[in-house]
Scaffold this motif. Sequence first.
Motif, PDB file in Angstrom:
ATOM      1  N   TRP A   1      69.819  43.838  53.521  1.00 17.86           N
ATOM      2  CA  TRP A   1      69.517  42.263  54.437  1.00 17.86           C
ATOM      3  C   TRP A   1      67.721  42.188  55.111  1.00 17.86           C
ATOM      4  O   TRP A   1      68.249  43.590  55.541  1.00 17.86           O
ATOM      5  CB  TRP A   1      69.786  41.627  55.917  1.00 17.86           C
ATOM      6  CG  TRP A   1      69.470  40.506  55.924  1.00 17.86           C
ATOM      7  CD1 TRP A   1      70.364  39.508  55.013  1.00 17.86           C
ATOM      8  CD2 TRP A   1      68.747  40.092  56.590  1.00 17.86           C
ATOM      9  NE1 TRP A   1      69.037  38.064  55.595  1.00 17.86           N
ATOM     10  CE2 TRP A   1      68.737  38.798  56.490  1.00 17.86           C
ATOM     11  CE3 TRP A   1      68.406  40.794  57.860  1.00 17.86           C
ATOM     12  CZ2 TRP A   1      67.351  38.512  57.450  1.00 17.86           C
ATOM     13  CZ3 TRP A   1      67.555  40.375  58.661  1.00 17.86           C
ATOM     14  CH2 TRP A   1      67.378  38.625  58.306  1.00 17.86           C
TER      15      TRP A   1
ATOM     16  N   HIS B   1      68.733  41.833  49.936  1.00 17.24           N
ATOM     17  CA  HIS B   1      69.527  41.797  48.923  1.00 17.24           C
ATOM     18  C   HIS B   1      69.851  40.523  48.000  1.00 17.24           C
ATOM     19  O   HIS B   1      70.898  40.708  46.995  1.00 17.24           O
ATOM     20  CB  HIS B   1      71.367  41.055  50.339  1.00 17.24           C
ATOM     21  CG  HIS B   1      70.537  39.585  50.548  1.00 17.24           C
ATOM     22  ND1 HIS B   1      69.582  40.034  51.265  1.00 17.24           N
ATOM     23  CD2 HIS B   1      71.094  38.768  50.215  1.00 17.24           C
ATOM     24  CE1 HIS B   1      69.764  38.361  51.741  1.00 17.24           C
ATOM     25  NE2 HIS B   1      71.176  37.956  51.152  1.00 17.24           N
TER      26      HIS B   1
ATOM     27  N   ASN C   1      73.229  41.667  58.152  1.00 12.54           N
ATOM     28  CA  ASN C   1      74.352  41.782  55.953  1.00 12.54           C
ATOM     29  C   ASN C   1      75.912  41.425  56.766  1.00 12.54           C
ATOM     30  O   ASN C   1      76.291  40.446  56.201  1.00 12.54           O
ATOM     31  CB  ASN C   1      74.071  43.544  56.088  1.00 12.54           C
ATOM     32  CG  ASN C   1      73.386  43.429  54.594  1.00 12.54           C
ATOM     33  OD1 ASN C   1      72.476  43.507  55.396  1.00 12.54           O
ATOM     34  ND2 ASN C   1      74.018  43.912  53.908  1.00 12.54           N
TER      35      ASN C   1
END
Lengths: 504, 507
Positions: A244, A247, A303
Amino acid sequence: MAAMNEIILVSLILIPLIAAIVAMGFPKDNPRPVWYFAIAVSAVTCILSVIAFVGYDYTEGGYQFTRTYDWIGDPVNISLALGIDGIAAPLVLLNGIVLLGAVLISQTIIHRSRDFFVLLLALGSGVFGVFAVQDLFFLFFFYELAVLPMYLLIGVWGSSTDFGTFLRTKEYGAMKLMLVLVGGSVLIWVGILALYAQSANVGSPTFNMIELGELAKAGAFSHEFQRWVFPLFMIGFGILAGLWPFHTWSPDGHVAAPTGVSMLHAGVLMKLGAFGIIRVGVILLPEGASAWMPILIILGTVNVVYGAISAISQHDLKYVIGYSSVSHMGYVIMGIATLHPVGVTGAVLQMFSHGIMTALMFAMVGSIYERTHIRDTNVLNGLIKRMGTASCFFAIAGLASLGLPGLSGFIAEFMVFVGVFRTYLPLAILAVIGAAITAVYMLRLLAKTFFGEADPRWDNLPDSSPLEKAVGAVFVAILIVVGVWPAPLVRVINIGVDSVLQGL
Amino acid sequence: MSGLTANIYLLTPEFILAGLALLVLAVDLFLPDGKKSILPIICISGLVSVGLVSMIMLPGVNISLYGGILAVDAFSLFFKIVFLLIGIFIILSSAQYIKQHLSHQGEFYGLLLFSVLGMNIMVQSRELLTAYIALELLSFSLYVMVAYSLSNAKSNEAGLKYIIVGAFSSAVLLYGLSMLYSATGVTKFVDIGMILSGTSELSPALWVGVALIFVGLGFKLSIVPFHMWAPDTYEGAPLPVTAYLAIASKTAAFALVLRFVCEGLIVAESLWQEWQMIFAVLAAVSMLVGNLVALAQTNMKRLMAYSSIGHIGYILAGVTVLSTDSLVAANSVSFYLVGYAVTNMVVFAAIIAFFNSTGDDDISSLRGLADSQPLLAASIAIGLFSLAGLPIFAGFTVKFYLFAAVASSGFLWLAGGAIIASLISLYYYLQIIRQMYIEGSDNSAHVSSDDGHGVISPSGTISLPRTSFSTTLVLGVGLIVVIWLGVYPGPLLEIIECASEALMGTR
């Protein structure tokens, strides 16, 4: 056996690559011969990868199966130096297994199947290459070789998703994936050149990672230098690992890709990124790694949580898995960022476990999609009545992904949590919350789509093919074996991780 | 100077080449129209024999003729062979095009041979005026060839633009030469180097002289900001000439720049360090502008024009880091030139073959090519992937080598810019690949009816005639070389190393 050890890695790289070239000569109109050929080739590489893994002597550790082939001499000095350590060995095995599974599952590719298998085998060769080389030039070479075929694989054989209000075309997914990933490799390339330039500054220009590692130990890379070069690798490789906020290519790419490619991509390719962070970032730039890890672990936590929350709101089966992959790669990133032996071992084990698990999920979803031509969880209900085996296998993979004890995901996530608890306690709590959210979306999905009330509209759904069932069964078996008896993997990974962390 | 004619036999390849050009012009006069297809055969066999003669006579020779005006050494031999191969390639891949689309074939081949001669002398020259004359021989041949399509307004426009810009830049170059001469009294590169390294303070005349020389060469090489003529000229020129402009004239001009910089400039180390920065900026601007503007192109030729401007930028980055104490930069420039030439050959050969059968060179007309002409589509795709710098193709290796050379000489930022520029270029190359492979040939398949070679079958797919033997040969050989350089460039690099040693050793 000694001779075998010498050539095993180079054969793993060259066999699929040469096979890809040979496959170009197959007849264009008949899809079967080239498929059989690809099965044969990937079966051979699978066996070789098993031999490499089993043959890796975990009592000894270090780099094994080493072999160096000269490539370009003075004054640039590039050689094809091969060798795997305890971290690479399980990943080589993973690629061997998933590649074979992906080729078998791709039975349904009829249109231009020759081109498909050419690209797929080239991709497989690239992945083996990244795991097995010890030279930055070739690492980058194979890294690109693994990424390059994705564009056509998705663009030609992929599928578009209709969201009602807008259409996510396969062309969009392919282009986004390609540009974002190559954007990442731009950073990696700059980083590699920076390392090379620095090694030239101290008088011994080299791309060899062993030699660079020795230079790093000798203090050739100043603290300042490491501080600015490490993020190049962290973000560059991180992009492929689904870090992230970079992504976004990953769910779109995975969804648009055909089943076999999704399996390889989510299962193996994303691991290249995490592997690169360890192999290049942590080993060659230890001070930079220590300085940047607090940032990386925060991103990894985002993430986990962000991926899980996004997965909740998806109602396309593949998007659920896509976001779930983002979330699970978060555990890998967190584990690496702990720089704690347990955490990093957990991260590598999670790479293996997630690779098998997510490949299994994509395979089963592919099998369902092949028959229903729909992936919308609002419409798909009670599939277990008609596609019992596929649903069952998907359920096992789902349970593994939410960390059910007895399956591989539990061990891996547990080790990551232990590592994080010992280093960054508050983030560990967030990560556990992320795992809880995983349970929410996964159980909801299982309850409704697979075990819910059967929709009469699916009454005539044919069951998965025996081949798909066989691939699924093997993958499920691996998940269970690793879940109850992880020692063979963990002891190999451990020895690799220890020697990496020694350098810090 | 009694030795003026002593070693004149070393110029045998050039004499043969000049004779061959005249022979082709003469033979053409006596050939009936139906027999003109013998001309390319004469040219190719002539070029092959020139190549063989050079290979037999010249290896190991390292002699300067006419008191240091022409160098016969490994460097010039290497590039001579490259030019001859480019010439052979152009003839092979475009013989059919020339027959179909151009009149006066004999003169075309004659001019082509003269331009090869010009390039050969260019790479040998070690003196400004000789270099200038060789450059003009090349340029004048090209002026005519660009405007060769008599009935095509665009070709005429392109020719006019090219000759005006070309004459202007020649004048600038010549003015620069005279300034340099007035300030130093010498024209040989080596002497210039000696004088420059002896002066710490540059006189204004010398400054202007050197600057004007580079502006002139900048026009010839289409370096940004002197590039404006290139896209129009590329677009209007007949396709084989576009290919020739993109490949041969650039390679030759860079070979000249290499020699000039290595013999004349880098020896003056303090001055060269100042100039390096100018080169670096020009290189960065070229690669970024070329690649960014290429994003907006819809015509294949214009796209290749901007793409070549981008590649010129990379090569210029390699020239920037030339230095007295390392061969890496000189190696990397020569290596990149070879990789660039081979890759472009493959792409252009495929585009020419495509044009022969459809009469169209828009990117959108490539739609669905992978189904109708798999060989052409694969060649274009591999060529473009290689230009974008992806492995296992030549482009990856040469780029990596060049960028590593740039980075290790303290210009990491320039290498970074070049890598970003390659990322940008990947986007437009992918757009073409997308047209060929992903977009189906279903709805808007169209074939221009100019020559009626393509036929739309009832199902709507285009069935194109088979590619000719010579095209298949060129593509096959080209693809093998592209992949060979991508996976095992060692042998070529050893040869290049020898060439670079000769280049740097002559100081």
